[in-house]
Design a protein around this motif. Structure first.
Motif, mmCIF file in Angstrom:
data_model
loop_
_atom_site.group_PDB
_atom_site.id
_atom_site.type_symbol
_atom_site.label_atom_id
_atom_site.label_comp_id
_atom_site.label_asym_id
_atom_site.label_seq_id
_atom_site.Cartn_x
_atom_site.Cartn_y
_atom_site.Cartn_z
ATOM 1 N N ILE A 312 0.833 -1.200 0.000
ATOM 2 C CA ILE A 312 0.000 0.000 0.000
ATOM 3 C C ILE A 312 0.867 1.249 0.000
ATOM 4 N N VAL A 313 1.920 1.233 0.819
ATOM 5 C CA VAL A 313 2.753 2.412 1.025
ATOM 6 C C VAL A 313 3.491 2.826 -0.243
ATOM 7 N N ILE A 314 4.108 1.874 -0.937
ATOM 8 C CA ILE A 314 4.888 2.225 -2.122
ATOM 9 C C ILE A 314 4.030 2.859 -3.214
ATOM 10 N N PRO A 315 2.849 2.313 -3.565
ATOM 11 C CA PRO A 315 2.000 2.995 -4.555
ATOM 12 C C PRO A 315 1.541 4.383 -4.100
ATOM 13 N N ILE A 316 1.273 4.549 -2.796
ATOM 14 C CA ILE A 316 0.846 5.858 -2.294
ATOM 15 C C ILE A 316 1.946 6.892 -2.483
ATOM 16 N N PHE A 317 3.181 6.521 -2.120
ATOM 17 C CA PHE A 317 4.290 7.449 -2.295
ATOM 18 C C PHE A 317 4.542 7.733 -3.773
ATOM 19 N N ALA A 318 4.397 6.716 -4.608
ATOM 20 C CA ALA A 318 4.600 6.915 -6.048
ATOM 21 C C ALA A 318 3.584 7.908 -6.600
ATOM 22 N N LEU A 319 2.323 7.728 -6.248
ATOM 23 C CA LEU A 319 1.278 8.650 -6.701
ATOM 24 C C LEU A 319 1.504 10.057 -6.149
ATOM 25 N N TYR A 320 1.941 10.121 -4.898
ATOM 26 C CA TYR A 320 2.178 11.432 -4.287
ATOM 27 C C TYR A 320 3.242 12.202 -5.056
ATOM 28 N N PHE A 321 4.380 11.578 -5.323
ATOM 29 C CA PHE A 321 5.463 12.311 -5.979
ATOM 30 C C PHE A 321 5.159 12.572 -7.455
ATOM 31 N N ILE A 322 4.388 11.701 -8.084
ATOM 32 C CA ILE A 322 3.940 11.999 -9.452
ATOM 33 C C ILE A 322 3.066 13.253 -9.447
ATOM 34 N N SER A 323 2.173 13.348 -8.471
ATOM 35 C CA SER A 323 1.314 14.538 -8.383
ATOM 36 C C SER A 323 2.136 15.787 -8.102
ATOM 37 N N GLN A 324 3.181 15.640 -7.269
ATOM 38 C CA GLN A 324 4.039 16.788 -6.970
ATOM 39 C C GLN A 324 4.802 17.255 -8.213
ATOM 40 N N ILE A 325 5.100 16.348 -9.107
ATOM 41 C CA ILE A 325 5.774 16.706 -10.356
ATOM 42 C C ILE A 325 4.800 17.351 -11.346
ATOM 43 N N LEU A 326 3.560 16.865 -11.365
ATOM 44 C CA LEU A 326 2.592 17.344 -12.354
ATOM 45 C C LEU A 326 1.893 18.644 -11.942
ATOM 46 N N LEU A 327 1.605 18.814 -10.665
ATOM 47 C CA LEU A 327 0.863 20.002 -10.221
ATOM 48 C C LEU A 327 1.502 21.326 -10.667
ATOM 49 N N PRO A 328 2.811 21.488 -10.536
ATOM 50 C CA PRO A 328 3.404 22.760 -10.967
ATOM 51 C C PRO A 328 3.353 23.000 -12.466
ATOM 52 N N LEU A 329 3.010 21.966 -13.236
ATOM 53 C CA LEU A 329 2.946 22.107 -14.692
ATOM 54 C C LEU A 329 1.546 22.427 -15.187
ATOM 55 N N ARG A 330 0.565 22.384 -14.292
ATOM 56 C CA ARG A 330 -0.820 22.459 -14.755
ATOM 57 C C ARG A 330 -1.185 23.822 -15.339
ATOM 58 N N HIS A 331 -0.425 24.866 -15.024
ATOM 59 C CA HIS A 331 -0.778 26.178 -15.577
ATOM 60 C C HIS A 331 -0.641 26.200 -17.091
ATOM 61 N N TRP A 332 0.146 25.263 -17.651
ATOM 62 C CA TRP A 332 0.270 25.190 -19.105
ATOM 63 C C TRP A 332 -1.011 24.673 -19.760
ATOM 64 N N THR A 333 -1.894 24.067 -18.988
ATOM 65 C CA THR A 333 -3.156 23.567 -19.547
ATOM 66 C C THR A 333 -4.211 24.658 -19.607
ATOM 67 N N PHE A 334 -3.927 25.821 -18.994
ATOM 68 C CA PHE A 334 -4.866 26.938 -19.034
ATOM 69 C C PHE A 334 -4.473 27.919 -20.129
ATOM 70 N N GLN A 335 -5.472 28.570 -20.675
ATOM 71 C CA GLN A 335 -5.236 29.585 -21.686
ATOM 72 C C GLN A 335 -4.630 30.824 -21.042
ATOM 73 N N ASP A 336 -3.756 31.490 -21.758
ATOM 74 C CA ASP A 336 -3.154 32.760 -21.370
ATOM 75 C C ASP A 336 -2.082 32.600 -20.286
#
Length: 465
Positions: A312-336
């Motif tokens: 359980i722990v390893i998938p949770i940490f994997a998902l957490y750090f993937i989200s931490q990598i993707l969240l700062p990039l999400r502004h590119w999905t918005f216009q302007d």
């Protein structure tokens, strides 16, 4: 291989020492917020605090309850109700929990209570939003789950069976990975024209002219360029250089200078000192022990103790750090441009990248009578909140909903239009909000662009008009 790496036992000196620093700092944060007047300015004086959209149902009533006076009597002519609102007790509890963490007393409970209370503080208000507050939530969650109380703690003194001199390897690497993500994104975000030209540093330092000794020095152009490129280079290289033994001591002393400068000049609370405390995770256990815990035995084994929860722990940490990598990039999905619209700005480590100023008034039209009224947000908010409303779309939308509800209570159905201009850094003043759109009729979306936000006109455009 991954399981062996994560669950290999290593010395826990760095985690134990960090717990002491961490508890001290968050304890000071709780009581410091009271003593500096931050609690009063942020939570007690304003009528409402602009919570994160979606959390209003819980946090707005919570704010109203906590700001109520709990006592009402006079001492030496002072109305003690002004000094006894629930928020003071709220932050005092956080301060006490912080010091309990430092001492390692009832560790899981004290760390858990602080984490929940601080998360509510973060979600309850956006006027004083800071990426560092978000980072503190993440660090609190980490500290809640790691066994930081297994040595040099009151919990161990009360129950010696808790004592351990080792910890799983993942307890070290979650901190290192998180810091790498934070610093790397902070550096990359600075690589845009306004920052590279020294303009942002110049704007930041222009408000520091009155600082003793260094105020006038900070106004020199060459200083602005040094701050600009040192900021990019430090953020990009600090974690790799701390990991490399040959450069570790050098970059640590650079970190001391860098963070003390930020503390003195930018006044960003406990976070420069938190950053320095996190450096203990990069040094050898023997080094940390010889400085802070000379009597502690150094763990020199190589056991691998696999948790029964690893599936359980390893998938949770994997998902957490993937989200931490993707969240700062999400502004590119918005216009302007995110510098203007703020869409995708939060939770993305975009730290001190721009200054924004603006002015705004709201045109309120009674649908039935057609009567037009102009509303200045400062009539209902603190001056700081009013300045934020003029440049931050989500806070403007929340204020419009407040006005809509207020007029509805008077039996009036209204349309509300935003009239004003804002400026990002040294770009021209321009309209951010479409003055032809009835914002009272608009819905808020977390995941799509709001069409009532007008395109940003950069001074670098060949045809800005």
């Amino acid at each position: 291989m991954l399981t062996k790496f994560l669950y290999k036992q290593i010395d826990n000196t760095s985690l134990v020492v960090f717990r002491v620093f961490f508890g001290l700092l968050i304890g000071l944060e709780g009581f410091g917020a009271i003593l500096t007047g931050w609690v009063k300015r942020t939570f007690i004086q304003p009528d409402f605090t602009f919570p994160f959209i979606g959390f209003e149902g819980v946090l707005s009533p919570m704010h109203k309850i906590l700001k109520q006076p709990l006592l009402d009597f006079h001492v030496f002519g002072l109305n003690m109700a002004d000094y006894s609102a629930g928020f003071y007790f709220y932050f005092a509890i956080m301060g006490i929990c912080g010091f309990m963490v430092m001492l390692g007393y009832k560790y899981r409970w004290s760390m858990g209570v602080f984490t929940v209370l601080w998360t509510c503080v973060y979600l309850m208000q956006k006027t004083s939003y800071n990426n560092h507050y978000y980072l503190l939530i993440l660090l609190c969650v980490f500290m809640w789950i790691v066994p930081a109380h297994r040595y040099f703690s009151l919990d161990v003194k009360r129950n010696p069976t808790l004592k351990k001199i080792s910890m799983p390897n993942w307890c070290l690497w979650i901190f290192i990975l998180q810091l790498f993500i934070v610093y790397t994104y902070a550096s990359v975000a600075k690589m845009y024209p306004d920052w590279l030209s020294g303009e942002v540093a110049k704007n930041l330092m222009s408000s520091k002219q009155t600082l003793p000794i260094v105020g006038s020095f900070l106004q020199q152009n060459w200083v602005h360029y040094v701050l600009t490129y040192v900021g990019i280079g430090f953020d990009l290289l600090v974690i790799p250089l701390l990991l490399w033994k040959r450069t570790r001591v050098f970059i640590f002393f650079c970190s001391v200078v860098f963070h003390l400068f930020n503390s003195f000049v930018l006044h960003i609370g406990i976070f420069p000192y938190m950053s320095l405390a996190l450096c203990v995770f990069f040094f050898e256990p023997e080094t940390v022990r010889n400085i802070f815990l000379k009597k502690k035995e150094v763990y020199k084994g190589n056991e691998v103790i696999v948790s029964s929860y690893k599936n359980i722990v390893i998938p949770i940490f994997a998902l957490y750090f993937i989200s931490q990598i993707l969240l700062p990039l999400r502004h590119w999905t918005f216009q302007d441009n995110v510098l203007s619209t703020e869409e995708g700005h939060r939770l993305s480590w975009r730290m001190m990248l721009r200054s924004k100023t603006g002015y705004l008034q709201l045109k309120v039209v009674d649908k039935e009578s057609g009567v037009v009224t102009y509303v200045n947000p400062a009539t209902y908010t603190s001056p700081k909140q009013a300045t934020r409303i003029a440049v931050k779309p989500d806070m403007l939308w929340q204020f419009v909903q407040f006005l809509k509800k207020k007029y509805a209570e008077e039996g009036k159905e209204v349309e509300i239009y935003a009239i004003g201009r804002m400026r990002v850094n040294n770009h021209p003043y321009q309209q951010l909000f479409d003055p032809k759109v009835d914002l009272a009729a608009e819905e808020w979306s977390h995941f799509s662009h709001h069409t009532w936000l007008l395109p940003f006109k950069s001074k670098y455009d060949k045809n800005p008009e």
